[in-house]
Design a protein around this motif. Structure first.
Motif, PDB file in Angstrom:
ATOM      1  N   LYS A   5       0.814  -1.203   0.000  1.00 38.34           N
ATOM      2  CA  LYS A   5       0.000   0.000   0.000  1.00 38.34           C
ATOM      3  C   LYS A   5       0.853   1.261   0.000  1.00 38.34           C
ATOM      4  CE  LYS A   5      -3.876   0.235   0.197  1.00 38.34           C
ATOM      5  NZ  LYS A   5      -4.847   0.353  -0.905  1.00 38.34           N
ATOM      6  N   THR A   6       2.089   1.142  -0.369  1.00 41.10           N
ATOM      7  CA  THR A   6       2.960   2.313  -0.464  1.00 41.10           C
ATOM      8  C   THR A   6       2.824   2.933  -1.844  1.00 41.10           C
ATOM      9  OG1 THR A   6       4.543   1.381   1.114  1.00 41.10           O
ATOM     10  CG2 THR A   6       5.329   3.132  -0.332  1.00 41.10           C
ATOM     11  N   LEU A   7       2.539   4.232  -1.892  1.00 39.74           N
ATOM     12  CA  LEU A   7       2.367   4.960  -3.137  1.00 39.74           C
ATOM     13  C   LEU A   7       3.509   5.968  -3.291  1.00 39.74           C
ATOM     14  CD1 LEU A   7       0.671   5.907  -5.636  1.00 39.74           C
ATOM     15  CD2 LEU A   7      -0.465   7.510  -4.064  1.00 39.74           C
ATOM     16  N   CYS A  27      -3.112   5.212   1.696  1.00 37.92           N
ATOM     17  CA  CYS A  27      -1.768   4.819   1.269  1.00 37.92           C
ATOM     18  C   CYS A  27      -0.709   5.512   2.112  1.00 37.92           C
ATOM     19  CB  CYS A  27      -1.531   5.198  -0.202  1.00 37.92           C
ATOM     20  SG  CYS A  27      -2.762   4.577  -1.347  1.00 37.92           S
ATOM     21  N   ASP A 120      -6.430   2.737  -6.685  1.00 41.71           N
ATOM     22  CA  ASP A 120      -6.946   1.545  -6.006  1.00 41.71           C
ATOM     23  C   ASP A 120      -6.983   0.350  -6.952  1.00 41.71           C
ATOM     24  OD1 ASP A 120      -7.241   2.793  -3.589  1.00 41.71           O
ATOM     25  OD2 ASP A 120      -9.375   3.241  -3.845  1.00 41.71           O
ATOM     26  N   PHE A 123      -3.463  -0.975  -7.361  1.00 49.57           N
ATOM     27  CA  PHE A 123      -3.063  -1.785  -6.205  1.00 49.57           C
ATOM     28  C   PHE A 123      -3.691  -3.172  -6.264  1.00 49.57           C
ATOM     29  CE2 PHE A 123      -1.908   2.155  -3.728  1.00 49.57           C
ATOM     30  CZ  PHE A 123      -0.614   1.756  -3.422  1.00 49.57           C
TER      31      PHE A 123
END
Length: 450
Positions: A5-7, A27, A120, A123
């Motif tokens: 979940k790292t953006l 994120c 989203d 991901f």
């Protein structure tokens, strides 16, 4: 926050950076203002998704820096989903970015609600691809007759599965005893010729004056002693697979005749005049360096290109991490059954010796050791004495303790990075994807002096 979940937001506009920082609450947002910062963040945080502004310094008016950043990201982390954020009048560059491998593009001005949906979805796709890859990894089965656990052999097995259904001519390379004929048989068994014959000829095992008649056959009266018409091994393999082992030892005069057969798929028996059509799948193998033979004038270059439409290099046992003990256990079960022995395994010392020995003779040498040990053993476990080995024959033992393994790997990686960066601490930290304080902490932890 979980890495998945790292953006990573690559944007040089401070206002947009702030907007992105607080606009994606689900994120962990990492910011980068140029290509160098983006690559450093990529190494350090391993983001699953990246938003990338194509107009980056030092040339924000054009897309060249942004497109280069995109290529660098995908080269370092091919599975990363990159969403290109562009201006309304920059559609051409956005399409070019997608052609280079970007996941999607979005036009400014930014609508965080819509961009959130795109992120989203990226991901979710990244996670689905990871799960699929994990399932494929779990479902991997070695090919028939091939015992393998290491990644190198798994990749080789996947290559075999891909080429087996085709009619491509394959060349198997590798040291003696690595299992080239086993791979050739696996290719045959996975092909549509599996119900037909698999015929093997070892060029090094047949005298030169007999090899031509062995391969191509002969007519009655072709030479003294030719009392009847006899088919050659090539003709005998019609409809199936013909395996030419140790082709590097094929006499030079015969190479031209073999080349013509491969090109035309017809043969002439010794003493014959008519051409005979033969339908075979050809697989060749050698332990020799064919390029060196070509340079020495001992092997035809045109023949090499004909037999190596697909070349597979089988690694020696010493490069197959973890495979030696796996193969040894399989051989132990086979030889124990053949010799009516009830041997269940190896002593700790014996297993360690097998795992760490370099095995210059490869699987053939390991097979001989295990067969001898089964015959000599009087207990339920094979010992060092049964193997006729000692720990002194082994290479340096690798630890099984994960902490020790990690320390060894991290120390080696840090030392390589330092050498690559000429002991520049800042560049070394960036290359390793850590901060300078973290790197200094690692120096102290592992006693590394710069």
């Amino acid at each position: 926050m979980d890495d998945k979940k790292t953006l990573l937001v690559v944007e040089d506009d401070p206002g947009l950076q702030k907007q992105f920082k607080w606009g994606f609450e689900n994120c962990q947002v990492v910011l980068a203002g140029d290509r160098e910062e983006a690559i450093t963040a990529l190494r350090r945080f391993n983001p699953a998704v990246v938003t990338l502004d194509l107009g980056l310094p030092p040339d924000p008016a054009n897309a060249s820096e942004g497109l280069q950043t995109l290529q660098d990201i995908l080269q370092l982390a091919p599975s990363t989903k990159v969403i290109v954020v562009t201006g309304n009048d920059d559609r051409e560059n956005a399409i070019q970015a997608v052609a280079l491998g970007a996941y999607d593009f979005y036009h400014k001005p930014v609508d965080l609600e819509i961009l959130n949906l795109i992120i989203d979805r990226a991901f979710q796709l990244n996670q689905l691809e990871k799960e699929k890859q994990q399932l494929q990894q779990k479902s991997k089965e070695p090919l028939a007759g091939i015992i393998a656990a290491c990644e190198k052999m798994q990749k080789l097995s996947r290559m075999v599965e891909k080429i087996a259904p085709t009619q491509v001519t394959a060349l198997l390379l590798g040291e003696s005893g690595t299992g080239k004929e086993v791979f050739a048989k696996a290719i045959h068994q996975l092909s549509d010729r599996a119900e037909k014959r698999f015929v093997a000829v070892n060029c090094a095992a047949i005298p030169e004056n007999l090899l031509e008649s062995e391969l191509f056959g002969y007519e009655k009266g072709a030479f003294t002693g030719a009392v009847k018409q006899t088919k050659g091994k090539i003709e005998y393999a019609h409809g199936g697979t013909f395996f030419l082992d140790e082709i590097g030892d094929l006499p030079f005069p015969l190479q031209a005749k073999l080349l013509r057969f491969i090109q035309e798929r017809t043969i002439e028996r010794l003493g014959g005049r008519g051409e005979i059509a033969v339908d075979v799948r050809i697989i060749c193998a050698t332990h020799q360096d064919i390029q060196s033979l070509i340079e020495a004038g001992r092997f035809r270059e045109d023949l090499y290109y004909r037999i190596s439409e697909m070349a597979l290099t089988i690694p020696p046992l010493r490069e197959r991490e973890g495979d030696a003990i796996v193969i040894a256990r399989a051989l132990l079960r086979r030889f124990s059954e053949q010799n009516n022995k009830k041997i269940t395994g190896f002593t700790k010392e014996a297993a360690q010796a097998i795992e760490n020995f370099s095995w210059p003779g490869n699987i053939r040498q390991l097979e001989n050791k295990i067969k001898r040990a089964v015959i000599m053993s009087d207990g339920v476990n094979i010992s060092l004495e049964d193997l006729d080995m000692d720990l002194g024959e082994s290479k340096e033992q690798l630890p099984f303790n994960l902490k020790q393994v990690r320390e060894i790997a991290e120390t080696a990686a840090i030392q390589r990075a330092l050498a690559y960066c000429d002991n520049n601490i800042t560049n070394t930290a960036k290359l390793l994807g850590v901060t300078r304080p973290t790197l200094y902490s690692l120096f102290n932890k592992y006693g590394i002096e710069v």
